[in-house]
Design a protein around this motif. Structure first.
Motif, mmCIF file in Angstrom:
data_model
loop_
_atom_site.group_PDB
_atom_site.id
_atom_site.type_symbol
_atom_site.label_atom_id
_atom_site.label_comp_id
_atom_site.label_asym_id
_atom_site.label_seq_id
_atom_site.Cartn_x
_atom_site.Cartn_y
_atom_site.Cartn_z
ATOM 1 N N ALA A 50 33.071 37.012 39.734
ATOM 2 C CA ALA A 50 34.335 37.397 40.356
ATOM 3 C C ALA A 50 35.251 38.010 39.316
ATOM 4 N N VAL A 51 36.140 38.843 39.793
ATOM 5 C CA VAL A 51 37.165 39.427 38.920
ATOM 6 C C VAL A 51 38.486 39.412 39.676
ATOM 7 N N TYR A 58 34.889 35.580 36.176
ATOM 8 C CA TYR A 58 34.187 34.300 36.328
ATOM 9 C C TYR A 58 32.714 34.609 36.564
ATOM 10 N N TYR A 59 31.847 33.755 35.992
ATOM 11 C CA TYR A 59 30.413 33.903 36.209
ATOM 12 C C TYR A 59 29.784 32.552 36.507
ATOM 13 N N ALA A 60 28.844 32.560 37.410
ATOM 14 C CA ALA A 60 28.039 31.370 37.620
ATOM 15 C C ALA A 60 27.190 31.131 36.375
ATOM 16 N N ASP A 61 26.910 29.880 36.093
ATOM 17 C CA ASP A 61 26.151 29.548 34.886
ATOM 18 C C ASP A 61 24.800 30.264 34.847
ATOM 19 N N ILE A 69 30.613 41.764 35.579
ATOM 20 C CA ILE A 69 31.396 42.317 36.683
ATOM 21 C C ILE A 69 32.550 43.126 36.105
ATOM 22 N N SER A 70 32.846 44.232 36.758
ATOM 23 C CA SER A 70 33.963 45.069 36.316
ATOM 24 C C SER A 70 34.555 45.764 37.531
ATOM 25 N N ARG A 71 35.781 46.213 37.374
ATOM 26 C CA ARG A 71 36.434 46.917 38.476
ATOM 27 C C ARG A 71 37.120 48.174 37.944
#
Length: 117
Positions: A50-51, A58-61, A69-71
Motif C-alpha cells: 500500500a501507499v 507498507y508491505y506484507a512480510d 509499490i509506487s505512485r
C-alpha cells in the motif's frame, strides 16, 4: 465514483519480474490511498502493498525486499514492481483505492499473475 483498471499481469518463470499498473479515474488521484491485494484459489484476499496519499508505503512480510509499490500522481497511476517472483505469488492481483474514511472501497477487476516453477 472511482474507476480502476489494472494491467501487466501474465505468466512468468520463477525468479522473473512483472510490473503491474493501475490507472485511476473519476476523482483526484492524489486524494486517496492505494493498495494492491491478491487472492489465490481457496484463499482469502490479502493486502500485499500500500501507499498513502503522502507516499508512505507498507508491505506484507511475504513480499518485503521483492516488491515495490509506487505512485505517479501526474499519471493517476499506481505501480507494483514484482521481482524474484515465486510460485506462491501466483494469484489474481487487485488494485484498490480508499474512500473518505480510509477504507478500501474502490476495486479494479483484477489481473492474473502466474509464476511457474
Amino acid at each position: 465514483q472511482v474507476q480502476l483498471v489494472e494491467s501487466g499481469g501474465g505468466l512468468v518463470q520463477a525468479g522473473g519480474s512483472l510490473r503491474l499498473s493501475c490507472a485511476a479515474s473519476g476523482r483526484t488521484f492524489g486524494s486517496f490511498g492505494m493498495g494492491w491485494f491478491r487472492q489465490a484459489p481457496g484463499k482469502e484476499r490479502g493486502l500485499v502493498a500500500a501507499v498513502s496519499r503522502g507516499g508512505i508505503t507498507y508491505y506484507a512480510d511475504s513480499v518485503k525486499g521483492r516488491f515495490t509499490i509506487s505512485r505517479d500522481n501526474a499519471k493517476n497511476t499506481v505501480y507494483l514492481q514484482m521481482n524474484s517472483l515465486k510460485p506462491e505469488d501466483s494469484a489474481v492481483y487487485y488494485c484498490a483505492a480508499t474512500g473518505v474514511n480510509g477504507a478500501y472501497v474502490y476495486w479494479g477487476q483484477g489481473t492474473q499473475v502466474t509464476v511457474s516453477s
